[in-house]
Design an enzyme around this catalytic site. Structure first.
Site, mmCIF file in Angstrom:
data_model
loop_
_atom_site.group_PDB
_atom_site.id
_atom_site.type_symbol
_atom_site.label_atom_id
_atom_site.label_comp_id
_atom_site.label_asym_id
_atom_site.label_seq_id
_atom_site.Cartn_x
_atom_site.Cartn_y
_atom_site.Cartn_z
ATOM 1 N N SER A 18 5.447 6.115 -5.736
ATOM 2 C CA SER A 18 5.300 5.265 -4.546
ATOM 3 C C SER A 18 4.954 3.859 -5.029
ATOM 4 O O SER A 18 4.006 3.692 -5.800
ATOM 5 C CB SER A 18 4.155 5.778 -3.665
ATOM 6 O OG SER A 18 3.658 4.710 -2.860
ATOM 7 N N HIS A 41 9.816 6.516 -3.782
ATOM 8 C CA HIS A 41 9.167 6.733 -2.475
ATOM 9 C C HIS A 41 8.740 5.392 -1.896
ATOM 10 O O HIS A 41 7.923 4.675 -2.488
ATOM 11 C CB HIS A 41 7.934 7.634 -2.682
ATOM 12 C CG HIS A 41 7.220 8.039 -1.434
ATOM 13 N ND1 HIS A 41 7.602 9.114 -0.656
ATOM 14 C CD2 HIS A 41 6.114 7.517 -0.840
ATOM 15 C CE1 HIS A 41 6.752 9.232 0.357
ATOM 16 N NE2 HIS A 41 5.846 8.291 0.273
ATOM 17 N N ASP A 43 6.941 3.450 1.017
ATOM 18 C CA ASP A 43 5.988 3.635 2.116
ATOM 19 C C ASP A 43 6.131 2.509 3.132
ATOM 20 O O ASP A 43 5.738 1.376 2.862
ATOM 21 C CB ASP A 43 4.552 3.668 1.560
ATOM 22 C CG ASP A 43 4.257 4.975 0.888
ATOM 23 O OD1 ASP A 43 3.804 4.972 -0.271
ATOM 24 O OD2 ASP A 43 4.497 6.021 1.520
ATOM 25 N N MET A 45 5.129 0.859 6.492
ATOM 26 C CA MET A 45 3.971 0.856 7.398
ATOM 27 C C MET A 45 4.069 -0.333 8.352
ATOM 28 O O MET A 45 4.354 -1.450 7.918
ATOM 29 C CB MET A 45 2.683 0.755 6.584
ATOM 30 C CG MET A 45 2.520 1.882 5.591
ATOM 31 S SD MET A 45 1.024 1.635 4.598
ATOM 32 C CE MET A 45 1.107 3.124 3.589
ATOM 33 N N HIS A 74 9.465 6.668 3.690
ATOM 34 C CA HIS A 74 8.398 7.406 4.386
ATOM 35 C C HIS A 74 7.974 6.529 5.549
ATOM 36 O O HIS A 74 7.252 5.549 5.356
ATOM 37 C CB HIS A 74 7.249 7.667 3.406
ATOM 38 C CG HIS A 74 6.054 8.311 4.039
ATOM 39 N ND1 HIS A 74 4.856 8.451 3.370
ATOM 40 C CD2 HIS A 74 5.862 8.871 5.258
ATOM 41 C CE1 HIS A 74 3.977 9.062 4.163
ATOM 42 N NE2 HIS A 74 4.572 9.325 5.317
ATOM 43 N N MET A 76 5.930 5.399 8.324
ATOM 44 C CA MET A 76 4.627 5.475 8.975
ATOM 45 C C MET A 76 4.612 4.358 10.027
ATOM 46 O O MET A 76 3.957 3.319 9.877
ATOM 47 C CB MET A 76 3.492 5.304 7.960
ATOM 48 C CG MET A 76 3.360 6.512 7.033
ATOM 49 S SD MET A 76 2.383 6.186 5.565
ATOM 50 C CE MET A 76 3.642 5.481 4.522
ATOM 51 N N MET A 145 0.690 15.321 3.770
ATOM 52 C CA MET A 145 -0.196 14.210 3.404
ATOM 53 C C MET A 145 -1.499 14.793 2.874
ATOM 54 O O MET A 145 -2.167 15.577 3.564
ATOM 55 C CB MET A 145 -0.463 13.327 4.612
ATOM 56 C CG MET A 145 0.736 12.564 5.156
ATOM 57 S SD MET A 145 1.603 11.614 3.910
ATOM 58 C CE MET A 145 0.329 10.440 3.444
ATOM 59 N N GLY A 153 -4.430 4.948 -3.452
ATOM 60 C CA GLY A 153 -5.709 4.955 -4.155
ATOM 61 C C GLY A 153 -6.825 5.744 -3.504
ATOM 62 O O GLY A 153 -7.983 5.624 -3.876
ATOM 63 N N ASP A 183 1.424 14.004 -0.940
ATOM 64 C CA ASP A 183 1.443 12.547 -0.950
ATOM 65 C C ASP A 183 0.042 11.979 -0.753
ATOM 66 O O ASP A 183 -0.525 12.069 0.332
ATOM 67 C CB ASP A 183 2.366 12.062 0.189
ATOM 68 C CG ASP A 183 2.623 10.582 0.133
ATOM 69 O OD1 ASP A 183 3.256 10.059 1.067
ATOM 70 O OD2 ASP A 183 2.185 9.942 -0.837
ATOM 71 N N GLY A 185 -3.373 10.678 -3.610
ATOM 72 C CA GLY A 185 -4.425 11.180 -4.502
ATOM 73 C C GLY A 185 -3.926 12.100 -5.593
ATOM 74 O O GLY A 185 -4.692 12.899 -6.150
ATOM 75 N N GLY A 205 1.383 7.304 -6.662
ATOM 76 C CA GLY A 205 1.357 5.837 -6.568
ATOM 77 C C GLY A 205 0.383 5.245 -7.573
ATOM 78 O O GLY A 205 0.731 4.912 -8.699
HETATM 79 C C1 DX5 Z 1 -0.199 6.661 1.844
HETATM 80 C C2 DX5 Z 1 1.205 6.761 1.272
HETATM 81 C C3 DX5 Z 1 1.211 7.295 -0.148
HETATM 82 C C4 DX5 Z 1 0.480 6.406 -1.139
HETATM 83 C C5 DX5 Z 1 0.439 7.069 -2.512
HETATM 84 O O1 DX5 Z 1 -0.113 6.483 3.235
HETATM 85 O O2 DX5 Z 1 1.999 7.605 2.062
HETATM 86 O O3 DX5 Z 1 2.568 7.451 -0.561
HETATM 87 O O4 DX5 Z 1 1.095 5.194 -1.293
HETATM 88 O O5 DX5 Z 1 -0.843 7.296 -2.716
HETATM 89 P P1 DX5 Z 1 -1.620 7.281 -4.124
HETATM 90 O O6 DX5 Z 1 -1.793 5.832 -4.547
HETATM 91 O O7 DX5 Z 1 -2.884 7.980 -3.759
HETATM 92 O O8 DX5 Z 1 -0.758 8.059 -5.101
HETATM 93 ZN ZN ZN Z 2 4.050 8.019 1.292
#
Ligand code: DX5
Ligand code: ZN
Length: 229
Positions: A18, A41, A43, A45, A74, A76, A145, A153, A183, A185, A205
């Protein structure tokens, strides 16, 4: 019933970086560094469905020429129906939508597939698995999720491990091919736990992009976790 791990070894683990926490001032290099992954991936938003604003189809389009990986969006966002065609034009091959963001999930999944893209559904941690029962046969992936969406993070929510196990059981019982994605952590510590529970698609990510010298080595290490090769 075969152990979740055995089921996964057949299909293998896939890793999808990500870029949300990559260097936005140099996304081209970030994408080039993770060329050995399986998917990219993205994201997306909108600041309404989640309390953060990231990027849109224009960024996907700009990165398309710098990666051979398939892109997944993805979403959101509220009104995800509006973006399906825009991301297809930008070069994505899959769209993951949240049932929490639409009134007509079945129609939205059909719309994604009619656009020629794979369809996936992403479930927030508190959204029950049975939400997707009627669309599961249509999906190439269910993304669980493992954090509350909106930011990279964060720490994995341990309670989701049982949900991964239940979903693996549900898919096996139905004899479906659908992948189980996780997805949020995901890192060296949590990856073995989610894989043992039945996940076979890891969105990663921060663990990949936080000042990592060699993301390709991180990707290779994660993929070996179940195959042991
Ligand atoms: C959070 C996203 C994840 C995020 C990845 O809403 O959907 O894809 O960027 O998370 P970490 O940085 O925890 O791998
Ligand atoms: Zn994501």
């Amino acid at each position: 019933m075969a152990e979740a791990k055995e089921l996964i070894t057949i299909a293998g683990i896939q890793v999808a970086p990500s870029i949300l926490n990559a260097d936005f001032a140099d996304l081209r290099s970030a994408v080039e560094k993770v060329a050995t992954a399986d998917w990219l991936h993205l994201d997306i938003m909108d600041g309404h469905f989640v309390p953060n604003l990231s990027f849109g189809p224009a960024v996907a389009k700009a990165l398309r020429g710098h990666s051979r990986l398939p892109f997944e969006a993805h979403l959101m966002v509220t009104n995800p129906e509006f973006y399906i065609e825009l991301f297809r034009e930008a070069g994505t091959a899959r769209v993951l939508v949240h049932p929490e963001s639409t009134v007509h999930l079945h129609r939205l999944v059909q719309m994604i597939k009619a656009s020629g893209q794979e369809a996936g559904v992403a479930l927030n941690p508190a959204t029950p698995l049975n939400t997707i029962d009627l669309v599961l046969p249509e999906l190439s992936i269910v993304l669980l999720m493992t954090v509350n969406p909106g930011f990279g993070g964060q720490k994995l929510i341990p309670g989701v491990l049982a949900k991964i196990r239940d979903l693996r059981q549900k898919i096996a019982t139905a004899g479906l091919e659908c992948r189980i994605g996780v997805d949020g952590g995901i890192n060296r510590e949590t990856a073995p736990e989610v894989i043992a529970a039945g996940a076979d698609f890891l969105v990663v990510g921060t663990y990949l992009f936080e000042n990592r010298e060699d993301p390709a080595q991180v990707i290779a290490d994660l993929k070996q976790l179940v195959t042991g090769k």
